[in-house]
Design a protein around this motif. Structure first.
Motif, PDB file in Angstrom:
ATOM      1  N   PHE A   1       0.833  -1.201   0.000  1.00  0.00           N
ATOM      2  CA  PHE A   1       0.000   0.000   0.000  1.00  0.00           C
ATOM      3  C   PHE A   1       0.869   1.253   0.000  1.00  0.00           C
ATOM      4  O   PHE A   1       0.447   2.307  -0.473  1.00  0.00           O
ATOM      5  CB  PHE A   1      -0.918   0.002   1.222  1.00  0.00           C
ATOM      6  CG  PHE A   1      -2.162  -0.827   1.070  1.00  0.00           C
ATOM      7  CD1 PHE A   1      -3.358  -0.257   0.660  1.00  0.00           C
ATOM      8  CD2 PHE A   1      -2.131  -2.185   1.326  1.00  0.00           C
ATOM      9  CE1 PHE A   1      -4.506  -1.007   0.514  1.00  0.00           C
ATOM     10  CE2 PHE A   1      -3.284  -2.964   1.197  1.00  0.00           C
ATOM     11  CZ  PHE A   1      -4.475  -2.374   0.784  1.00  0.00           C
ATOM     12  N   ASN A   2       2.075   1.140   0.537  1.00  0.00           N
ATOM     13  CA  ASN A   2       2.964   2.304   0.613  1.00  0.00           C
ATOM     14  C   ASN A   2       3.452   2.757  -0.756  1.00  0.00           C
ATOM     15  O   ASN A   2       3.885   3.900  -0.917  1.00  0.00           O
ATOM     16  CB  ASN A   2       4.154   2.020   1.533  1.00  0.00           C
ATOM     17  CG  ASN A   2       4.996   0.847   1.050  1.00  0.00           C
ATOM     18  OD1 ASN A   2       4.509  -0.046   0.368  1.00  0.00           O
ATOM     19  ND2 ASN A   2       6.264   0.842   1.433  1.00  0.00           N
TER      20      ASN A   2
ATOM     21  N   THR B   1      -0.720   4.023  -5.784  1.00  0.00           N
ATOM     22  CA  THR B   1      -1.375   5.310  -5.985  1.00  0.00           C
ATOM     23  C   THR B   1      -2.722   5.284  -5.260  1.00  0.00           C
ATOM     24  O   THR B   1      -3.179   4.230  -4.815  1.00  0.00           O
ATOM     25  CB  THR B   1      -1.627   5.562  -7.480  1.00  0.00           C
ATOM     26  OG1 THR B   1      -2.553   4.580  -7.977  1.00  0.00           O
ATOM     27  CG2 THR B   1      -0.324   5.476  -8.272  1.00  0.00           C
ATOM     28  N   GLU B   2      -3.345   6.429  -5.133  1.00  0.00           N
ATOM     29  CA  GLU B   2      -4.655   6.476  -4.496  1.00  0.00           C
ATOM     30  C   GLU B   2      -5.658   5.603  -5.252  1.00  0.00           C
ATOM     31  O   GLU B   2      -6.496   4.930  -4.652  1.00  0.00           O
ATOM     32  CB  GLU B   2      -5.164   7.915  -4.416  1.00  0.00           C
ATOM     33  CG  GLU B   2      -4.505   8.740  -3.328  1.00  0.00           C
ATOM     34  CD  GLU B   2      -4.722   8.152  -1.940  1.00  0.00           C
ATOM     35  OE1 GLU B   2      -5.840   7.708  -1.641  1.00  0.00           O
ATOM     36  OE2 GLU B   2      -3.756   8.140  -1.150  1.00  0.00           O
ATOM     37  N   ALA B   3      -5.586   5.604  -6.580  1.00  0.00           N
ATOM     38  CA  ALA B   3      -6.492   4.782  -7.382  1.00  0.00           C
ATOM     39  C   ALA B   3      -6.255   3.304  -7.121  1.00  0.00           C
ATOM     40  O   ALA B   3      -7.208   2.513  -7.023  1.00  0.00           O
ATOM     41  CB  ALA B   3      -6.309   5.101  -8.866  1.00  0.00           C
ATOM     42  N   GLN B   4      -4.998   2.916  -6.990  1.00  0.00           N
ATOM     43  CA  GLN B   4      -4.684   1.508  -6.723  1.00  0.00           C
ATOM     44  C   GLN B   4      -5.145   1.095  -5.329  1.00  0.00           C
ATOM     45  O   GLN B   4      -5.645  -0.017  -5.139  1.00  0.00           O
ATOM     46  CB  GLN B   4      -3.178   1.275  -6.885  1.00  0.00           C
ATOM     47  CG  GLN B   4      -2.703   1.338  -8.324  1.00  0.00           C
ATOM     48  CD  GLN B   4      -1.191   1.268  -8.449  1.00  0.00           C
ATOM     49  OE1 GLN B   4      -0.448   1.710  -7.550  1.00  0.00           O
ATOM     50  NE2 GLN B   4      -0.706   0.716  -9.552  1.00  0.00           N
ATOM     51  N   ARG B   5      -4.981   1.998  -4.356  1.00  0.00           N
ATOM     52  CA  ARG B   5      -5.471   1.689  -3.005  1.00  0.00           C
ATOM     53  C   ARG B   5      -6.986   1.504  -3.005  1.00  0.00           C
ATOM     54  O   ARG B   5      -7.513   0.601  -2.339  1.00  0.00           O
ATOM     55  CB  ARG B   5      -5.083   2.805  -2.035  1.00  0.00           C
ATOM     56  CG  ARG B   5      -3.617   2.838  -1.671  1.00  0.00           C
ATOM     57  CD  ARG B   5      -3.300   4.029  -0.779  1.00  0.00           C
ATOM     58  NE  ARG B   5      -1.874   4.145  -0.513  1.00  0.00           N
ATOM     59  CZ  ARG B   5      -1.289   5.184   0.073  1.00  0.00           C
ATOM     60  NH1 ARG B   5      -2.046   6.203   0.467  1.00  0.00           N
ATOM     61  NH2 ARG B   5       0.020   5.202   0.270  1.00  0.00           N
ATOM     62  N   THR B   6      -7.681   2.330  -3.763  1.00  0.00           N
ATOM     63  CA  THR B   6      -9.138   2.203  -3.857  1.00  0.00           C
ATOM     64  C   THR B   6      -9.514   0.830  -4.405  1.00  0.00           C
ATOM     65  O   THR B   6     -10.423   0.164  -3.891  1.00  0.00           O
ATOM     66  CB  THR B   6      -9.718   3.310  -4.748  1.00  0.00           C
ATOM     67  OG1 THR B   6      -9.455   4.574  -4.146  1.00  0.00           O
ATOM     68  CG2 THR B   6     -11.225   3.142  -4.916  1.00  0.00           C
TER      69      THR B   6
ATOM     70  N   GLN C   1      -8.974  -2.032   8.338  1.00  0.00           N
ATOM     71  CA  GLN C   1      -8.508  -0.655   8.149  1.00  0.00           C
ATOM     72  C   GLN C   1      -8.122  -0.002   9.470  1.00  0.00           C
ATOM     73  O   GLN C   1      -7.143   0.763   9.532  1.00  0.00           O
ATOM     74  CB  GLN C   1      -9.579   0.157   7.427  1.00  0.00           C
ATOM     75  CG  GLN C   1      -9.806  -0.298   5.982  1.00  0.00           C
ATOM     76  CD  GLN C   1     -10.975   0.404   5.317  1.00  0.00           C
ATOM     77  OE1 GLN C   1     -12.038   0.572   5.923  1.00  0.00           O
ATOM     78  NE2 GLN C   1     -10.802   0.814   4.074  1.00  0.00           N
TER      79      GLN C   1
ATOM     80  N   LYS D   1      -4.582   1.590  10.636  1.00  0.00           N
ATOM     81  CA  LYS D   1      -4.471   2.934  11.217  1.00  0.00           C
ATOM     82  C   LYS D   1      -3.726   2.894  12.550  1.00  0.00           C
ATOM     83  O   LYS D   1      -2.889   3.765  12.838  1.00  0.00           O
ATOM     84  CB  LYS D   1      -5.856   3.534  11.414  1.00  0.00           C
ATOM     85  CG  LYS D   1      -6.564   3.890  10.116  1.00  0.00           C
ATOM     86  CD  LYS D   1      -7.988   4.376  10.384  1.00  0.00           C
ATOM     87  CE  LYS D   1      -8.711   4.712   9.099  1.00  0.00           C
ATOM     88  NZ  LYS D   1     -10.128   5.123   9.341  1.00  0.00           N
TER      89      LYS D   1
ATOM     90  N   TRP E   1       0.440   2.226   5.973  1.00  0.00           N
ATOM     91  CA  TRP E   1       0.491   1.655   4.635  1.00  0.00           C
ATOM     92  C   TRP E   1       1.522   0.538   4.478  1.00  0.00           C
ATOM     93  O   TRP E   1       1.781   0.096   3.353  1.00  0.00           O
ATOM     94  CB  TRP E   1       0.760   2.762   3.608  1.00  0.00           C
ATOM     95  CG  TRP E   1      -0.275   3.837   3.616  1.00  0.00           C
ATOM     96  CD1 TRP E   1      -0.078   5.169   3.797  1.00  0.00           C
ATOM     97  CD2 TRP E   1      -1.700   3.688   3.445  1.00  0.00           C
ATOM     98  NE1 TRP E   1      -1.251   5.858   3.755  1.00  0.00           N
ATOM     99  CE2 TRP E   1      -2.277   4.971   3.530  1.00  0.00           C
ATOM    100  CE3 TRP E   1      -2.535   2.591   3.223  1.00  0.00           C
ATOM    101  CZ2 TRP E   1      -3.648   5.191   3.413  1.00  0.00           C
ATOM    102  CZ3 TRP E   1      -3.913   2.804   3.112  1.00  0.00           C
ATOM    103  CH2 TRP E   1      -4.444   4.091   3.202  1.00  0.00           C
TER     104      TRP E   1
END
Length: 390
Positions: free
Chosen positions: A115-116, A119-124, A143, A147, A165
């Protein structure tokens, strides 16, 4: 007398644990980087068993009537969203030993795509795959654990080893409506192994825990996990009468860390201990089922119902064992163990940002496994290979 009996039961349990596969026991302390760590992964998979050996005929290839198409579609979308180099690092054969290399500790080499680096799209897309596989509760818990790993980074002032991440995804096999495949989430305090074949799902081993269990300040203030697992275990032991407690409690004082089936312990030999479901009344049995469902319910509802029906068939042969105190301030360990499910809950010693010698309620480890050879869906995969040429 009760103390003597409890000590005797604990001695018997210790003898049983001694006969666990040596590689698995040593590997937990050395990890995958050590010679014995690698050996534990490459040893032939047997699964969690007792001293009588593998109990046969518990799992079968069959239609559950619960679709897995949304999971497959989300996995395909996730893979399509990766770069070519990311995909090459992420996809493994369905029978690869990579399944067994997960590690709930924070310092461990990981495979797949993190996750690190997404991209934001890939995380979505990654969370959409998790969301189609898990229940809303299971996704939120996952999640929140991530956190809280970020909170730990804040507390330890160490973002190299901890962070929201620092979790990785691998895909085993190609997502298919008919052929076996699966995915794995691997990282500190959160590991999910998710096997899919047709409309059947096996979600184990699953490791969930946290240190701390609640963010009282910082970026993720308010995040809290593992409270229902903690409280429902205590609720069950509280329902037992004195005679039943004497059978369930195998040790009155908790010392150290007690989980037996964490990373690299796929072949542990563990005999039943505690009180069997056959000695519980209807109210107590319902509390036992509710406790198991707290863990199983991290799956999507339809698949969780299928899993719980397996558990219910063996309820009289489901053992509940306890170590530690029984007040709402106590630290403790408990285990639920049947032919088809093994659950461990453990209050652990503090590790970061400073170590303690005594267990605390602020560091919790839990594990759920499928004994008798079906962790990672291995028994279903074996049957599939037996009936299909590959």
């Amino acid at each position: 007398m009760k103390s003597i009996l409890s000590s005797h039961r604990w001695m018997l349990l210790s003898v049983s644990v001694f006969f666990c596969t040596t590689a698995a026991l040593v590997a937990y302390s050395q990890g995958p980087g050590g010679r014995r760590g690698r050996t534990s992964v490459t040893d032939s998979f047997v699964g969690i068993t007792n001293s009588q050996g593998v109990q046969q005929g518990l799992f079968s290839i069959e239609s559950t009537g619960v679709t897995t198409e949304p999971i497959r579609s989300a996995a395909v979308a996730f893979l399509d969203g990766l770069s070519e180099s990311q995909r090459e690092r992420t996809v493994f054969p369905v029978d690869d030993a990579e399944w067994r290399k997960w590690d709930n500790r924070h310092r461990s080499p990981r495979q797949g795509v993190g996750f690190n680096e997404m991209t934001e799209a890939q995380r979505t897309l990654a969370f959409e795959m998790l969301g189609q596989s898990l229940s809303a509760k299971g996704l939120k818990k996952t999640q929140d654990i991530m956190k809280l790993n970020g909170t730990l980074a804040e507390l330890a002032n160490n973002s190299d080893e901890y962070g929201e991440w620092l979790y990785w995804i691998t895909i085993m096999g190609e997502p298919s409506a008919t052929e076996p495949w699966g995915w794995q989430l691997d990282g500190h305090h959160c590991v999910v192994n998710y096997f899919v074949m047709g409309d059947q799902v096996v979600m184990s081993p699953v490791f969930m825990g946290s240190e701390p269990v609640e963010a009282k300040e910082g970026k993720f203030k308010g995040a809290i996990v593992m409270q229902d697992e903690q409280d429902k275990g205590l609720a069950l032991i509280s329902l037992l009468n004195d005679e039943q407690r004497a059978e369930a409690i195998i040790m009155n004082r908790k010392n150290g860390n007690n989980n037996l089936t964490e990373a690299y312990k796929d072949n542990v030999i563990l005999d039943y201990a505690g009180i069997p479901g056959s000695k519980l009344d209807d109210t107590q049995k319902q509390a036992l089922l509710a406790l198991v469902e707290e863990y199983v319910g991290n799956m999507r509802e339809g698949h969780a119902k299928v899993r719980m029906s397996e558990v219910a068939k063996h309820l009289d042969d489901t053992y509940f064992a306890w170590i530690g105190g029984t007040t709402d301030k106590s630290v403790y360990y408990y285990r639920v163990h049947s032919p088809v499910v093994l659950i461990e809950f453990d209050h652990q010693r503090r590790v970061a940002p400073f170590r303690t010698s005594e267990p605390t309620r602020d560091h919790i480890h839990t594990v759920i496994r499928t004994p008798n050879g079906n962790d990672y869906g291995k028994d279903l995969l074996r049957q599939h290979y037996h009936s299909h040429s590959h």
